[in-house]
Design a protein around this motif. Structure first.
Motif, PDB file in Angstrom:
ATOM      1  N   LYS A 162     -50.940  49.212   3.059  1.00 22.94           N
ATOM      2  CA  LYS A 162     -51.641  48.129   2.362  1.00 22.94           C
ATOM      3  C   LYS A 162     -50.782  47.578   1.229  1.00 22.94           C
ATOM      4  CE  LYS A 162     -55.872  46.898  -0.009  1.00 22.94           C
ATOM      5  NZ  LYS A 162     -57.082  47.318  -0.647  1.00 22.94           N
ATOM      6  N   THR A 177     -47.717  45.558   2.738  1.00 19.80           N
ATOM      7  CA  THR A 177     -48.087  44.256   3.293  1.00 19.80           C
ATOM      8  C   THR A 177     -48.543  43.281   2.214  1.00 19.80           C
ATOM      9  OG1 THR A 177     -50.289  45.123   3.853  1.00 19.80           O
ATOM     10  CG2 THR A 177     -48.638  45.097   5.600  1.00 19.80           C
ATOM     11  N   GLU A 178     -49.209  43.767   1.171  1.00 21.36           N
ATOM     12  CA  GLU A 178     -49.600  42.887   0.065  1.00 21.36           C
ATOM     13  C   GLU A 178     -48.379  42.350  -0.672  1.00 21.36           C
ATOM     14  OE1 GLU A 178     -52.286  45.232  -2.289  1.00 21.36           O
ATOM     15  OE2 GLU A 178     -54.005  44.811  -0.986  1.00 21.36           O
ATOM     16  N   GLU A 179     -47.390  43.208  -0.890  1.00 19.58           N
ATOM     17  CA  GLU A 179     -46.170  42.764  -1.575  1.00 19.58           C
ATOM     18  C   GLU A 179     -45.405  41.743  -0.743  1.00 19.58           C
ATOM     19  OE1 GLU A 179     -45.147  43.287  -4.710  1.00 19.58           O
ATOM     20  OE2 GLU A 179     -47.075  44.270  -4.949  1.00 19.58           O
ATOM     21  N   ILE A 180     -45.335  41.943   0.564  1.00 27.51           N
ATOM     22  CA  ILE A 180     -44.666  40.971   1.435  1.00 27.51           C
ATOM     23  C   ILE A 180     -45.422  39.648   1.406  1.00 27.51           C
ATOM     24  CG2 ILE A 180     -44.130  40.418   3.842  1.00 27.51           C
ATOM     25  CD1 ILE A 180     -43.346  43.372   4.175  1.00 27.51           C
ATOM     26  N   ALA A 181     -46.741  39.702   1.449  1.00 32.40           N
ATOM     27  CA  ALA A 181     -47.547  38.477   1.393  1.00 32.40           C
ATOM     28  C   ALA A 181     -47.308  37.728   0.081  1.00 32.40           C
ATOM     29  CB  ALA A 181     -49.024  38.798   1.558  1.00 32.40           C
ATOM     30  N   ASN A 182     -47.124  38.460  -1.023  1.00 32.75           N
ATOM     31  CA  ASN A 182     -46.838  37.817  -2.304  1.00 32.75           C
ATOM     32  C   ASN A 182     -45.475  37.141  -2.305  1.00 32.75           C
ATOM     33  OD1 ASN A 182     -49.274  38.590  -3.464  1.00 32.75           O
ATOM     34  ND2 ASN A 182     -48.437  40.472  -4.302  1.00 32.75           N
ATOM     35  N   ILE A 223     -43.887  35.803   0.320  1.00 32.49           N
ATOM     36  CA  ILE A 223     -43.798  34.672   1.248  1.00 32.49           C
ATOM     37  C   ILE A 223     -44.881  33.663   0.908  1.00 32.49           C
ATOM     38  CG2 ILE A 223     -43.931  33.979   3.652  1.00 32.49           C
ATOM     39  CD1 ILE A 223     -42.952  36.800   4.328  1.00 32.49           C
ATOM     40  N   SER A 224     -44.436  32.494   0.509  1.00 35.30           N
ATOM     41  CA  SER A 224     -45.363  31.407   0.198  1.00 35.30           C
ATOM     42  C   SER A 224     -44.698  30.098   0.593  1.00 35.30           C
ATOM     43  CB  SER A 224     -45.696  31.398  -1.295  1.00 35.30           C
ATOM     44  OG  SER A 224     -44.558  31.000  -2.039  1.00 35.30           O
ATOM     45  N   THR A 225     -45.402  29.008   0.456  1.00 33.83           N
ATOM     46  CA  THR A 225     -44.827  27.705   0.748  1.00 33.83           C
ATOM     47  C   THR A 225     -43.595  27.452  -0.105  1.00 33.83           C
ATOM     48  OG1 THR A 225     -47.029  26.908   1.275  1.00 33.83           O
ATOM     49  CG2 THR A 225     -45.360  25.257   0.915  1.00 33.83           C
ATOM     50  N   THR A 257     -41.505  29.558  -1.108  1.00 36.58           N
ATOM     51  CA  THR A 257     -40.381  30.354  -0.630  1.00 36.58           C
ATOM     52  C   THR A 257     -39.717  29.678   0.556  1.00 36.58           C
ATOM     53  OG1 THR A 257     -41.574  32.349  -1.290  1.00 36.58           O
ATOM     54  CG2 THR A 257     -39.693  32.650   0.145  1.00 36.58           C
TER      55      THR A 257
END
Length: 123
Positions: A8, A11-16, A18-20, A22
């Motif tokens: 968890k 995956t939360e850190e990866i989601a943080n 990756i953004s538009t 980025t």
């Protein structure tokens, strides 16, 4: 931290990460043209866990995880009121094409500055 918690957090850190912003970078406006960097984002991660008995007969558990990411520029979008151009960095001669735009943009900047000065002095 058990395996579920580890996954968890990763995956939360990866989601943080990756953004538009980025993938499509912060735009830059130069002389009426908006330059937008476009990047390629790659990432991977892994985790594992286990349990077993130690030499003393005691029960032990462990888990771990790791990940990595790579952000690579691949193109620039140049948007003006007249057209939109894509400068892919893998294409041959892209640096020359971008460099060729700089004198044109500088000339427009000079003429716009002169026009503004004329308008200021006439008022």
């Amino acid at each position: 931290m058990n395996l579920d918690e580890t996954l968890k957090v990763i995956t939360e850190e990866i989601a943080n990460m990756i953004s538009t912003k980025t993938v499509i970078g912060e735009h830059i406006i130069i002389e009426g043209r908006t330059i937008i960097p476009v990047t390629k984002v790659s990432f991977g991660f892994g985790s594992g866990g286990g349990e077993g008995k130690g030499k003393a007969g005691d029960q032990g558990t462990g888990s771990g995880g790791g990940g990595g990411a790579c952000i690579q520029p691949i193109a620039f979008l140049v948007v003006s009121k007249d057209d939109v151009q894509l400068f892919a960095l893998k294409e041959k001669g892209v640096i020359e094409r971008i460099t060729a735009l700089i004198p044109e943009m500088m000339e427009k900047c000079k003429s716009m500055t002169q026009e503004c000065k004329k308008e200021e002095s006439s008022t």
